[in-house]
Scaffold this motif. Sequence first.
Motif, PDB file in Angstrom:
ATOM      1  N   ASN A   1      54.483  64.833  15.543  1.00 27.02           N
ATOM      2  CA  ASN A   1      53.022  65.264  15.144  1.00 27.02           C
ATOM      3  C   ASN A   1      51.928  64.977  16.096  1.00 27.02           C
ATOM      4  O   ASN A   1      50.670  65.169  15.841  1.00 27.02           O
ATOM      5  N   VAL A   2      52.361  64.212  17.061  1.00 24.65           N
ATOM      6  CA  VAL A   2      51.172  63.913  18.270  1.00 24.65           C
ATOM      7  C   VAL A   2      51.033  65.115  19.233  1.00 24.65           C
ATOM      8  O   VAL A   2      52.087  65.844  19.514  1.00 24.65           O
ATOM      9  N   ALA A   3      49.692  65.072  19.597  1.00 24.22           N
ATOM     10  CA  ALA A   3      49.566  66.270  20.321  1.00 24.22           C
ATOM     11  C   ALA A   3      50.208  66.010  21.799  1.00 24.22           C
ATOM     12  O   ALA A   3      50.365  64.845  22.515  1.00 24.22           O
ATOM     13  N   GLY A   4      50.742  67.131  22.309  1.00 24.24           N
ATOM     14  CA  GLY A   4      51.473  67.312  23.499  1.00 24.24           C
ATOM     15  C   GLY A   4      50.780  66.647  24.605  1.00 24.24           C
ATOM     16  O   GLY A   4      51.263  65.775  25.456  1.00 24.24           O
ATOM     17  N   GLU A   5      49.552  66.822  25.026  1.00 24.23           N
ATOM     18  CA  GLU A   5      48.736  66.089  26.059  1.00 24.23           C
ATOM     19  C   GLU A   5      48.770  64.510  26.045  1.00 24.23           C
ATOM     20  O   GLU A   5      48.802  63.812  26.932  1.00 24.23           O
ATOM     21  N   ARG A   6      48.784  64.068  24.648  1.00 24.72           N
ATOM     22  CA  ARG A   6      48.825  62.542  24.526  1.00 24.72           C
ATOM     23  C   ARG A   6      50.206  62.276  24.999  1.00 24.72           C
ATOM     24  O   ARG A   6      50.214  61.098  25.692  1.00 24.72           O
ATOM     25  N   ILE A   7      51.152  62.898  24.502  1.00 22.25           N
ATOM     26  CA  ILE A   7      52.624  62.478  24.930  1.00 22.25           C
ATOM     27  C   ILE A   7      52.700  62.425  26.434  1.00 22.25           C
ATOM     28  O   ILE A   7      53.522  61.763  26.941  1.00 22.25           O
ATOM     29  N   ARG A   8      52.465  63.736  26.860  1.00 21.86           N
ATOM     30  CA  ARG A   8      52.379  63.785  28.336  1.00 21.86           C
ATOM     31  C   ARG A   8      52.075  62.317  29.224  1.00 21.86           C
ATOM     32  O   ARG A   8      52.485  61.978  30.246  1.00 21.86           O
ATOM     33  N   LEU A   9      50.584  62.194  28.976  1.00 20.57           N
ATOM     34  CA  LEU A   9      50.046  61.114  29.451  1.00 20.57           C
ATOM     35  C   LEU A   9      50.634  59.784  29.228  1.00 20.57           C
ATOM     36  O   LEU A   9      51.226  58.894  30.455  1.00 20.57           O
ATOM     37  N   GLU A  10      51.288  59.481  28.177  1.00 22.19           N
ATOM     38  CA  GLU A  10      52.067  58.307  28.145  1.00 22.19           C
ATOM     39  C   GLU A  10      53.391  58.437  28.671  1.00 22.19           C
ATOM     40  O   GLU A  10      53.928  57.544  29.300  1.00 22.19           O
ATOM     41  N   LEU A  11      54.109  59.436  28.806  1.00 19.92           N
ATOM     42  CA  LEU A  11      55.493  59.630  29.374  1.00 19.92           C
ATOM     43  C   LEU A  11      55.155  59.631  30.846  1.00 19.92           C
ATOM     44  O   LEU A  11      56.043  59.137  31.539  1.00 19.92           O
ATOM     45  N   PHE A  12      54.263  60.128  31.385  1.00 18.91           N
ATOM     46  CA  PHE A  12      54.031  60.208  32.865  1.00 18.91           C
ATOM     47  C   PHE A  12      53.794  58.538  33.195  1.00 18.91           C
ATOM     48  O   PHE A  12      53.991  58.414  34.453  1.00 18.91           O
ATOM     49  N   LYS A  13      53.068  57.632  32.401  1.00 21.45           N
ATOM     50  CA  LYS A  13      52.596  56.541  32.899  1.00 21.45           C
ATOM     51  C   LYS A  13      53.988  55.716  32.868  1.00 21.45           C
ATOM     52  O   LYS A  13      54.244  54.944  33.603  1.00 21.45           O
ATOM     53  N   LEU A  14      54.830  56.108  31.748  1.00 15.67           N
ATOM     54  CA  LEU A  14      56.216  55.243  31.732  1.00 15.67           C
ATOM     55  C   LEU A  14      56.880  55.552  33.178  1.00 15.67           C
ATOM     56  O   LEU A  14      57.529  54.880  33.806  1.00 15.67           O
ATOM     57  N   LEU A  15      56.931  56.922  33.511  1.00 19.11           N
ATOM     58  CA  LEU A  15      57.734  57.254  34.455  1.00 19.11           C
ATOM     59  C   LEU A  15      57.261  56.908  36.016  1.00 19.11           C
ATOM     60  O   LEU A  15      57.860  56.927  36.831  1.00 19.11           O
ATOM     61  N   GLU A  16      55.929  56.435  35.829  1.00 12.20           N
ATOM     62  CA  GLU A  16      55.425  55.898  37.231  1.00 12.20           C
ATOM     63  C   GLU A  16      56.005  54.661  37.389  1.00 12.20           C
ATOM     64  O   GLU A  16      56.036  53.865  38.514  1.00 12.20           O
ATOM     65  N   VAL A  17      56.801  53.927  36.480  1.00 15.85           N
ATOM     66  CA  VAL A  17      57.384  52.503  36.663  1.00 15.85           C
ATOM     67  C   VAL A  17      58.723  52.736  37.289  1.00 15.85           C
ATOM     68  O   VAL A  17      59.242  53.834  37.247  1.00 15.85           O
ATOM     69  N   GLU A  18      59.281  51.782  38.268  1.00 16.92           N
ATOM     70  CA  GLU A  18      60.219  51.786  39.258  1.00 16.92           C
ATOM     71  C   GLU A  18      61.491  52.040  38.503  1.00 16.92           C
ATOM     72  O   GLU A  18      62.331  52.769  38.843  1.00 16.92           O
ATOM     73  N   ASN A  19      61.495  51.310  37.205  1.00 17.20           N
ATOM     74  CA  ASN A  19      62.816  51.324  36.531  1.00 17.20           C
ATOM     75  C   ASN A  19      62.775  51.816  35.174  1.00 17.20           C
ATOM     76  O   ASN A  19      63.114  51.505  34.128  1.00 17.20           O
TER      77      ASN A  19
END
Length: 494
Positions: free
Chosen positions: A176-194
């Motif tokens: 139910n969450v807007a795609g652009e909000r998910i993208r931002l959170e997912l990309f921040k997660l993937l910025e982490v090395e592990n």
Amino acid sequence: MFFDMMPFDNLHDIPGAENAYLVGGCVRDRLIGLRPQDFDIAAPPPVRDFAEHIARRIGGHCVELGKPGRQVIRIVSGRPQVDVAPINGPSIESDLAKRDFTINALARRLSSGEIIDCTGGIRDLEQKIIRMVSDQSFIADPLRLLRTYRLAAILNFRIDTATSAAVARHADKIRNVAGERIRLELFKLLEVENACLRLEQMSRERLLFAVIPELEPLVGCLQNRHHAFDAWIHTLKVVEEMEAILNRPPRLLSAADSPALSACLKGGIPVLLKISALLHDIGKPATRKIIHTKGPVFYGHHETGAEMAEAVSARLRFSVHETRIVTQIIRHHLGPLRLWIQAEKGALSRKAVTRFFMRCETLTPLILLHALADHRGKRPRGTLPEDDFSRFILNLLTAYFTEYQERKNRRPLLTGHDLISEFDLKPGPDFKFILNRVEAARLSGEAVTRENGLEIVSELLKTCIGDRQPGIDTPSGRTKTGLPHKKRGGDRPG
């Protein structure tokens, strides 16, 4: 315990400071010795006058943000960003009780520096635990489900059992969450090395499959003899190997070209490489067939996967640039393997390598790094020593940065004007084919002069097109250039 909260150390005496608080992540970060990127202040409503006092003190100006009924005043200055919002509820304690995690449910009174902790956040910081304040926080904003893993990755904290169970219960709400909000959170997660560790945890709680449903059919999708894992475990292994490569990029055979490889990995490229690794095999379940002599095969899964990845990118609101990189890596991810198979047979030509470089262009290094991670992800980590395929990929990377790039920067041997003036050809769809053939010969080193280029065109006109004008009289089963149509080939050890 609290130190260096500039620009707030000199705000204790401004009107209203005794009932205003620094809240959330900036308090958390300072308690564990990190420098906050921005600051949030909660104050009794209305907050405009209070924000103006702060702006004057720190030398900034106010900009009104937020939705009706939830005013937020942003203070813009040369210092870190400051947002001032009304306390959510009758007291600061009621505000903190509505926040997402205990480590974010912390406040520091501006006037005295007193820390308010009514949910056990300081204890969880000390024990390095991500704990929800209440599962109502996930219902209020389901994006917090994803933020659970992003915070755990950034801080290297563990997630407590009750919080993991709540994520599993509410996972479907992320849809139910807007795609652009998910993208931002997912990309921040993937910025982490592990990040791979957190992706695996998200899949156990079904949250990752709620975010990207196309991944779930990979679970239990058995592969051929070249793979030790099913398609889902292999996917996680490829992400893990990609992170290992990004954390320590391979040294090329020519040390002078390693900086060129590093330059390709700037900005958001590492995140897009991880996304590509995560999505690279999503086309396999839809294309899986059993052949008696080969076992499971996945003919065309790279094309199907690229189309599916484009749909994922659209749903999560990737930019055009991001979508192009992800889909092209997936579409061409079997290319290096096919070159390797030709090399094993002793049939690999310089022209074939050049054509691969021309197809992939600036994405070539990224596709080669993906191929390396894909190869290493087929077996348990540490059981696959540096082998011929890995050296082959490094050779291709070196060739791309040295020979190909150096030749690419030179002028082409021929242009369309040469085809018209030298061969009396009329402009048409075959021009691109002819010029590409000449360019491939130049970039592979087989043609170095204009005369070489003219000879290639003469031979093409004799063997492929004959006496007819390009683009006219296409024979059955051939393209307009007279070449046989491409058949969709297999992809051996996908």
